[in-house]
Design a protein around this motif. Structure first.
Motif, mmCIF file in Angstrom:
data_model
loop_
_atom_site.group_PDB
_atom_site.id
_atom_site.type_symbol
_atom_site.label_atom_id
_atom_site.label_comp_id
_atom_site.label_asym_id
_atom_site.label_seq_id
_atom_site.Cartn_x
_atom_site.Cartn_y
_atom_site.Cartn_z
ATOM 1 N N GLY A 79 -0.048 107.032 -13.089
ATOM 2 C CA GLY A 79 0.877 106.471 -12.117
ATOM 3 C C GLY A 79 1.283 107.515 -11.087
ATOM 4 N N ASN A 80 2.551 107.555 -10.726
ATOM 5 C CA ASN A 80 3.107 108.624 -9.895
ATOM 6 C C ASN A 80 2.303 108.869 -8.629
ATOM 7 O OD1 ASN A 80 5.107 110.516 -9.432
ATOM 8 N ND2 ASN A 80 3.993 112.190 -10.407
ATOM 9 N N GLY A 81 2.017 107.805 -7.879
ATOM 10 C CA GLY A 81 1.268 107.947 -6.645
ATOM 11 C C GLY A 81 -0.234 107.879 -6.805
ATOM 12 N N MET A 82 -0.708 107.778 -8.045
ATOM 13 C CA MET A 82 -2.139 107.685 -8.297
ATOM 14 C C MET A 82 -2.664 106.321 -7.827
ATOM 15 S SD MET A 82 -4.902 109.071 -9.880
ATOM 16 C CE MET A 82 -4.316 110.199 -11.143
ATOM 17 N N PRO A 83 -3.665 106.289 -6.922
ATOM 18 C CA PRO A 83 -4.255 104.997 -6.551
ATOM 19 C C PRO A 83 -4.758 104.263 -7.789
ATOM 20 C CG PRO A 83 -5.009 106.741 -5.079
ATOM 21 C CD PRO A 83 -4.258 107.414 -6.198
ATOM 22 N N SER A 84 -4.559 102.954 -7.850
ATOM 23 C CA SER A 84 -4.852 102.203 -9.067
ATOM 24 C C SER A 84 -6.311 102.307 -9.489
ATOM 25 C CB SER A 84 -4.477 100.731 -8.886
ATOM 26 O OG SER A 84 -5.199 100.158 -7.812
ATOM 27 N N HIS A 85 -7.250 102.431 -8.517
ATOM 28 C CA HIS A 85 -8.664 102.498 -8.896
ATOM 29 C C HIS A 85 -9.031 103.842 -9.518
ATOM 30 C CE1 HIS A 85 -8.776 104.504 -4.974
ATOM 31 N NE2 HIS A 85 -9.967 104.983 -5.298
ATOM 32 N N LEU A 86 -8.120 104.819 -9.443
ATOM 33 C CA LEU A 86 -8.368 106.123 -10.065
ATOM 34 C C LEU A 86 -7.618 106.294 -11.393
ATOM 35 C CD1 LEU A 86 -8.055 108.501 -6.952
ATOM 36 C CD2 LEU A 86 -10.143 107.560 -7.947
ATOM 37 N N ASP A 87 -6.692 105.404 -11.667
ATOM 38 C CA ASP A 87 -5.799 105.593 -12.806
ATOM 39 C C ASP A 87 -6.459 105.129 -14.107
ATOM 40 O OD1 ASP A 87 -3.687 105.982 -14.513
ATOM 41 O OD2 ASP A 87 -2.209 105.063 -13.189
ATOM 42 N N TRP A 88 -7.361 105.946 -14.609
ATOM 43 C CA TRP A 88 -8.105 105.628 -15.817
ATOM 44 C C TRP A 88 -7.195 105.554 -17.043
ATOM 45 C CZ3 TRP A 88 -8.062 109.190 -19.823
ATOM 46 C CH2 TRP A 88 -7.609 110.477 -19.485
ATOM 47 N N GLN A 89 -6.079 106.296 -17.022
ATOM 48 C CA GLN A 89 -5.190 106.280 -18.191
ATOM 49 C C GLN A 89 -4.567 104.901 -18.410
ATOM 50 O OE1 GLN A 89 -2.519 109.576 -18.886
ATOM 51 N NE2 GLN A 89 -3.533 110.818 -17.338
ATOM 52 N N GLN A 90 -3.985 104.327 -17.348
ATOM 53 C CA GLN A 90 -3.321 103.029 -17.483
ATOM 54 C C GLN A 90 -4.296 101.878 -17.707
ATOM 55 O OE1 GLN A 90 0.355 101.838 -15.374
ATOM 56 N NE2 GLN A 90 -0.169 103.477 -13.950
ATOM 57 N N TYR A 91 -5.441 101.935 -17.013
ATOM 58 C CA TYR A 91 -6.295 100.751 -16.954
ATOM 59 C C TYR A 91 -7.544 100.827 -17.845
ATOM 60 C CZ TYR A 91 -3.192 99.861 -13.079
ATOM 61 O OH TYR A 91 -2.059 99.669 -12.318
ATOM 62 N N HIS A 92 -7.769 101.966 -18.479
ATOM 63 C CA HIS A 92 -8.913 102.063 -19.390
ATOM 64 C C HIS A 92 -8.499 102.642 -20.736
ATOM 65 C CE1 HIS A 92 -13.080 102.411 -20.670
ATOM 66 N NE2 HIS A 92 -12.821 103.650 -21.045
ATOM 67 N N TYR A 93 -7.919 103.840 -20.715
ATOM 68 C CA TYR A 93 -7.644 104.535 -21.970
ATOM 69 C C TYR A 93 -6.567 103.847 -22.796
ATOM 70 C CZ TYR A 93 -6.314 108.211 -25.236
ATOM 71 O OH TYR A 93 -6.030 108.920 -26.376
ATOM 72 N N GLU A 94 -5.442 103.524 -22.185
ATOM 73 C CA GLU A 94 -4.340 102.937 -22.946
ATOM 74 C C GLU A 94 -4.675 101.551 -23.522
ATOM 75 O OE1 GLU A 94 -0.681 103.187 -20.738
ATOM 76 O OE2 GLU A 94 -1.034 105.294 -20.272
ATOM 77 N N PRO A 95 -5.315 100.664 -22.752
ATOM 78 C CA PRO A 95 -5.706 99.387 -23.350
ATOM 79 C C PRO A 95 -6.716 99.547 -24.491
ATOM 80 C CG PRO A 95 -5.700 99.212 -20.966
ATOM 81 C CD PRO A 95 -5.537 100.660 -21.287
ATOM 82 N N MET A 96 -7.555 100.572 -24.400
ATOM 83 C CA MET A 96 -8.581 100.782 -25.416
ATOM 84 C C MET A 96 -8.000 101.372 -26.699
ATOM 85 S SD MET A 96 -12.196 102.883 -25.045
ATOM 86 C CE MET A 96 -11.410 104.292 -24.270
#
Length: 225
Positions: A79-96
């Motif tokens: 997060g924290n200003g990270m463009p959503s298409h780069l935010d692998w933590q929120q959208y890939h790692y955490e759901p996995m």
């Protein structure tokens, strides 16, 4: 680290910088899509295949350091200003995994390392880059496994090891060419490794999917793009 982030306004760096120029896709550093055996991410740095001298000739020191900051922010920031298409933590790692990212395993592959990477112009860059990792982004790596180091590495390491503090040096594990897959298997399932390391794994979605892990001379790769 906190004082530096405040003074350099690093919490808005990703918003300001966005992504490195396309040439940096030829720098073979990424996070793999698979996880280590403890469920943490794996950062792969194919340093031996990276034409650092060729990159330096093309873009210079400042651009390479900015790309370093980008990668550190990409690997560590959520997060924290990270463009959503780069935010692998929120959208890939955490759901996995169902958990928040804390640390990762680092694999440094030195296959292909040659004296070209030891040009004197690069040692200042290496010193600054190592400082950034140790003091501006501390505690991210839980282990650093260095594999497929050729004999020429000993010459460079005699100089480069002085750029790292004792804590960083304790994280290092050096593995010979002959047993590198067996050694890596202690920490990761081998299928998560990419094809260039005899696995079947892929890269983390987003920017890291664009990274070319094959490496080689920058000038030659630019001609084939």
């Amino acid at each position: 680290m906190v004082q530096w982030r405040i003074e350099d306004n690093m919490d808005t760096f990703m918003e300001r910088y966005q992504e490195p120029p396309e040439i940096f896709h030829l720098s073979p550093v990424c996070m793999l899509a698979g996880l280590d055996k403890e469920g943490d991410p794996i950062m792969l740095n194919r340093l031996g295949s990276f034409d650092a001298f060729g990159m330096h000739q093309q873009v210079g020191t400042d651009a390479m350091l900015d790309a370093d900051y980008f990668l550190f922010e990409l690997f560590s920031t959520r997060g924290n200003g990270m463009p959503s298409h780069l935010d692998w933590q929120q959208y890939h790692y955490e759901p996995m995994t169902g958990k928040r990212f804390a640390q990762f395993t680092v694999i440094v592959d030195l296959h292909g390392l040659s004296v070209r990477q030891f040009h004197p112009a690069l040692f200042g860059l290496l010193k600054k880059s190592s400082y950034i990792g140790q003091y501006y982004y501390p505690g991210l790596a839980k282990r650093i496994v260095v594999v497929r180091a050729p004999k020429v590495f000993r010459m460079a390491w005699g100089i480069a090891k002085h750029f790292y503090d004792e804590q960083s040096l304790r994280l290092l594990k050096f593995v010979t060419n002959d047993d590198y897959l067996e050694a890596l298997q202690e920490f990761v399932d081998l299928e998560v490794l990419p094809p260039v390391m005899n696995g079947k794994g892929k890269q983390m979605p987003g920017y890291m999917e664009k990274v070319k892990l094959e490496g080689g001379r920058i000038s030659e790769q630019m001609q084939t793009q």
